[in-house]
Design a protein around this motif. Structure first.
Motif, PDB file in Angstrom:
ATOM      1  N   GLU A 190       0.797  -1.238  -0.061  1.00 27.28           N
ATOM      2  CA  GLU A 190      -0.086   0.060  -0.192  1.00 27.28           C
ATOM      3  C   GLU A 190       0.782   1.288   0.168  1.00 27.28           C
ATOM      4  N   ASP A 204      -8.452   4.090  -7.933  1.00 25.14           N
ATOM      5  CA  ASP A 204      -8.853   2.934  -7.131  1.00 25.14           C
ATOM      6  C   ASP A 204      -9.641   1.719  -7.907  1.00 25.14           C
ATOM      7  N   ASP A 264     -11.626  -1.710  -7.553  1.00 26.41           N
ATOM      8  CA  ASP A 264     -12.558  -2.541  -6.779  1.00 26.41           C
ATOM      9  C   ASP A 264     -13.095  -3.603  -7.589  1.00 26.41           C
ATOM     10  N   THR A 308      -7.645  -5.864  -4.804  1.00 25.28           N
ATOM     11  CA  THR A 308      -8.243  -4.383  -4.965  1.00 25.28           C
ATOM     12  C   THR A 308      -7.321  -3.678  -3.939  1.00 25.28           C
ATOM     13  N   LYS A 326      -6.533   0.866  -3.014  1.00 24.14           N
ATOM     14  CA  LYS A 326      -6.469   2.474  -3.381  1.00 24.14           C
ATOM     15  C   LYS A 326      -5.307   2.873  -4.250  1.00 24.14           C
TER      16      LYS A 326
END
Length: 298
Positions: free
Chosen positions: A19, A141, A143, A189, A191
């Motif tokens: 991340e 992003d 998802d 998934t 950010k």
């Protein structure tokens, strides 16, 4: 940069999520460059050396599957690879001497942007050892709706599945292969600014983008410098000749230096031959070979 636990997870599972690997300013600059590159594709009516167009592409509604070799099209993508936390992750996993095989900015268009069928990167370009991986830097992003990357944990330790059908290399495994267990798949998934990592032998794919947003992921495919390509793999390098190949190798060094003593390991190999009717991209390879799709459209 990576913790001991992260390295062990990657070694065991063949994938990793990191991340916030780039800071907000770096992310914003890459997003701006990407938007400008997509805008430049508006007048095109067919794919070219810079872009792969998706079905339905028009000047008013640009739809791309991929921007080719972004690290050669804009120097900032090379800077991110060589002078950022991305570089630290690379050295943590592959050591000090590394090279880039290729890059691509997959811009999967909304409303059904093309799937990438399940495959192992290793099937396309086997090497003398399998210390190779791919980074997927999320520029927006990602998802479940917009076609995220999916992987099968631990598959990097198993066989190279057949990527052939109808007598040609299809660039995709059959969904009916008994060794292909989709029930084990993990969806990645995250950010914008996060980055996936997957081993070169990890089974992976991504469904069509059914959202109303592009799925923008910048992929770098990388190797430890002592991993040398095997003749016959699907790569431009075999047409270069010895002198130009050496020049090319030097131009692809990310960190450290070239290694002239390839490391030979006992790794499973299937050659990607004979080629599909159109092997100019993974999308064309998968489409023209005739392999069944693992993704059922609703």
């Amino acid at each position: 940069m990576l913790t001991k636990e992260q390295k062990e997870f990657y070694e065991e599972n063949g994938y990793l999520m990191v991340e916030d690997v780039v800071d907000p300013d770096q992310l914003a600059k890459m997003q701006q460059i990407t938007a400008e590159m997509i805008d430049e594709a508006r007048p095109l009516t067919e794919s070219d050396e810079r872009y792969d167009l998706d079905k339905g592409h028009t000047a008013d509604n640009p739809r791309l599957t991929r921007i080719k070799l972004p690290h050669k099209q804009n120097p900032y993508f090379w800077e991110i690879l060589t002078k950022s936390r991305v570089t630290e992750v690379l050295n943590d996993l592959l050591g000090p001497d590394t090279i880039i095989n290729t890059s691509k900015l997959n811009t999967k268009a909304p409303g059904g942007g093309a799937a990438v069928e399940w495959h192992q990167d290793w099937a396309f370009y086997p090497h003398t050892n399998d210390d190779l991986l791919a980074f997927g830097l999320m520029l927006a992003d990602v998802d479940a709706a917009n076609g995220p990357l999916m992987v099968i944990p631990g598959s990097h330790k198993g066989p190279v599945l057949s990527h052939h059908v109808n007598g040609v290399f299809a660039g995709a495994v059959s969904p009916e292969d008994p060794a292909f267990d989709l029930d084990k798949a993990v969806t990645l998934t995250g950010k914008a600014g996060s980055m996936t990592v997957h081993h070169v032998r990890t089974l992976h794919g991504s469904a069509p983008n059914m959202s109303d947003r592009n799925r923008l992921i910048l992929f770098y495919e990388l190797a430890r410098a002592d991993a040398w390509p095997i003749l016959g793999a699907s790569s431009y390098i075999h047409s270069l000749g010895q002198r130009k190949f050496w020049e090319d190798i030097q131009s692809r060094v990310v960190t450290g230096a070239p290694v002239l003593e390839p490391r030979l390991e006992s790794v499973p190999v299937r050659m990607p031959l004979p080629p599909a009717p159109d092997n100019t991209s993974i999308f064309k390879t998968q489409a023209t070979a005739g392999q069944k799709s693992a993704f059922a459209m609703s």
